[in-house]
Enzyme design. Structure first.
Site, PDB file in Angstrom:
ATOM      1  N   HIS A   1      -3.780  -5.071   0.341  1.00 15.75           N
ATOM      2  CA  HIS A   1      -3.259  -5.532   1.637  1.00 15.75           C
ATOM      3  C   HIS A   1      -3.338  -7.053   1.728  1.00 15.75           C
ATOM      4  O   HIS A   1      -4.401  -7.583   2.079  1.00 15.75           O
ATOM      5  CB  HIS A   1      -4.073  -4.920   2.775  1.00 15.75           C
ATOM      6  CG  HIS A   1      -3.853  -3.456   2.939  1.00 15.75           C
ATOM      7  ND1 HIS A   1      -2.856  -2.945   3.735  1.00 15.75           N
ATOM      8  CD2 HIS A   1      -4.466  -2.395   2.386  1.00 15.75           C
ATOM      9  CE1 HIS A   1      -2.873  -1.638   3.672  1.00 15.75           C
ATOM     10  NE2 HIS A   1      -3.844  -1.257   2.864  1.00 15.75           N
TER      11      HIS A   1
ATOM     12  N   CYS B   1       0.827  -1.207   0.000  1.00 18.57           N
ATOM     13  CA  CYS B   1       0.000   0.000   0.000  1.00 18.57           C
ATOM     14  C   CYS B   1       0.865   1.263   0.000  1.00 18.57           C
ATOM     15  O   CYS B   1       1.585   1.510  -0.959  1.00 18.57           O
ATOM     16  CB  CYS B   1      -0.990  -0.032   1.161  1.00 18.57           C
ATOM     17  SG  CYS B   1      -2.296   1.196   1.008  1.00 18.57           S
TER      18      CYS B   1
ATOM     19  N   GLU C   1      -2.274  -8.919   3.970  1.00 21.11           N
ATOM     20  CA  GLU C   1      -2.531  -9.316   5.365  1.00 21.11           C
ATOM     21  C   GLU C   1      -4.006  -9.194   5.743  1.00 21.11           C
ATOM     22  O   GLU C   1      -4.418  -9.636   6.803  1.00 21.11           O
ATOM     23  CB  GLU C   1      -1.649  -8.490   6.312  1.00 21.11           C
ATOM     24  CG  GLU C   1      -2.078  -7.056   6.576  1.00 21.11           C
ATOM     25  CD  GLU C   1      -1.776  -6.074   5.447  1.00 21.11           C
ATOM     26  OE1 GLU C   1      -1.361  -6.510   4.352  1.00 21.11           O
ATOM     27  OE2 GLU C   1      -1.987  -4.861   5.655  1.00 21.11           O
TER      28      GLU C   1
END
Lengths: 260, 204
Positions: free
Chosen positions: B182, B78, B184
């Site tokens: 993202h 990001c 994660e």
């Protein structure tokens, strides 16, 4: 292009999952961490915890719940309920929440939205609005009024005006919770959701009233919502997250269908 | 394995995802640790201006560029990705220059499309890469951003996503790879991508 999101809301009281019907008469229905994991593995797009713990000395419990969930659920995690300061927001972010929902405290003190947006970024500040239908008047031209304190206190503030003000102050998303529909399973408030979604340029999450898969379809199409929030539909096992997503996908709604 | 800390948030979720994959990641803002790291994740949400200020004053930015030249596998996420280009329109900021190009705000014609681009979107790999090759047809990833990268060289674009038009959603050069989304927060598809990065030797 972006998929429409299916979001599950877990009301948590004293660390236990609760479900309200029209905001009163909450019942405990299980372990929030277990439920969160179950929905995540079943394709949920985002998770919201709403802390409805009454006593402030038990507020730490929600942090423990958020931490435990963040350890094993790898989708965006949003937390609301009683957030009144940047310190509250930061504490929850450190515990693992991506987004922070502000509600009553922001109505009482709108600057809270701007303060949180500065501290954690607009995209992470969600303005959650509890709204009831009223007769349109000069003070409430949209015919919808903002209420706070879990729906108990009407504020004399027009819902449309508040949504626009919230966006201006830096909210990155709106949760539109129709309290007349909440817990009824009779469907989302389509007119309200569509009105607000057309008025703001931030994503709108429809909340309150989902009882059947077609209700999600209606609010994501006719209601123009970016996301549909569900609770009792999935908590009691009547429907599964993957089943709802399959239903929407089959009817042409753009939905994330790959989660294995 | 070091997760770079520069007051840009989002560190813990990256660390948690690594732990889920059996890797203990150290969160550090120590330039010496970053230079010595075997593998680096450079995450971040927030604004380019304040992030670059922090990277300059702490010396972390220079350490990252050194680590890149030393050959350590680096994953930008990001804002961490956006900061690897030369310049960002956000706060008119000169950035690290690991990848040639710039970062510009989304300008969309369709008034119904909202900025930031927030939510789940598909990612299409346009150039085969060890970190991205596990992405399957239909996999979607979680995005939250108002700015997008425009690498100057086409061969640095590894994947694209569509928001009105196509935009670069993953880029890379040599031992540096980065995603606008993202991983994660992108469910198991995201964890698979992270797992591939954790096993990557830095050769594209």
């Amino acid at each position: 292009m972006l998929s429409k999101r299916v979001i599950a809301c877990l009301d948590v009281r004293d660390g236990q999952l609760a479900k309200s019907v029209r905001f009163v008469d909450t019942k405990n229905i299980g372990d929030p961490v277990e439920k969160a994991r179950e929905y995540y593995l079943d394709g949920l797009d985002e998770l919201v915890f709403y802390d409805i713990t009454a006593s402030s000395d038990k507020r730490k419990i929600i942090l423990e719940v958020v931490e435990a969930v963040a350890e094993q659920v790898f989708i965006p995690l949003s937390v609301g309920g009683g957030i009144a300061s940047v310190a509250d927001a930061t504490e929850l972010r450190l515990a693992g929440a991506e987004k922070i929902n502000v509600n009553s405290a922001a109505v009482r003190r709108p600057a809270l939205i701007a303060e949180c947006a500065d501290a954690i970024g607009n995209q992470n500040v969600v303005l959650s609005m509890d709204i009831r239908r009223v007769a349109a008047s000069e003070a409430l031209p949209s015919g919808y009024e903002v209420v706070i304190e879990g729906g108990r206190r009407p504020m004399g503030i027009d819902a449309l005006a508040w949504a626009l003000q919230g966006e201006r102050l830096g909210a990155g998303e709106l949760v539109v919770n129709a309290i007349d529909a909440d817990g009824t399973r009779a469907g989302y408030e389509l007119r309200l959701t569509r009105m607000l979604s057309e008025a703001v340029r931030i994503p709108v999450i429809a909340s309150g009233g989902a009882g059947r898969p077609s209700h999600l379809y209606d609010v994501l199409t006719e209601g123009k919502a970016d996301a549909a929030l569900v609770a009792s539909m999935v908590h009691y096992g009547d429907y599964t997250v993957s089943g709802l997503k399959r239903y929407l996908h089959d009817r042409g709604v753009k939905i994330r269908m790959s989660w294995q | 394995m070091v997760v770079v800390d520069y007051d840009a948030g989002n560190l813990m979720s990256v660390q948690r995802a690594c732990r889920e994959l059996g890797v203990d990641a150290e969160i550090s803002n120590d330039p010496a640790h970053i230079r010595a790291a075997e593998r680096i994740i450079f995450p971040g949400v927030g604004a380019a201006g304040s992030a670059m200020r922090s990277l300059r004053t702490t010396g972390v930015g220079a350490a990252l560029v050194d680590a890149f030249h030393a050959g350590a596998p680096i994953l930008g996420i990001c804002l961490g990705m956006q900061i690897s280009l030369d310049h960002s329109e956000e706060n008119d900021t000169r950035t690290l220059g690991i990848v040639a190009g710039e970062v510009r705000r989304f300008r969309l014609d369709d008034p119904a499309l909202k900025v930031p681009h927030m939510g789940w979107n598909a990612v299409r790999v346009v150039r085969s890469h060890p970190v991205l090759d596990g992405i399957a047809q239909g996999d979607e990833f979680y995005f939250v951003h108002a700015y997008r990268p425009l690498p100057a060289r086409r061969e640095h674009v590894l994947a694209e996503s569509v928001y009105e038009g196509a935009f670069c959603s993953a880029l890379g050069t040599g031992n540096y790879v980065a995603t606008q989304f993202h991983p994660e927060k992108s469910g198991r598809a995201g964890l698979r991508l992270l797992e591939r990065f954790l096993a990557w030797d830095g050769r594209a």
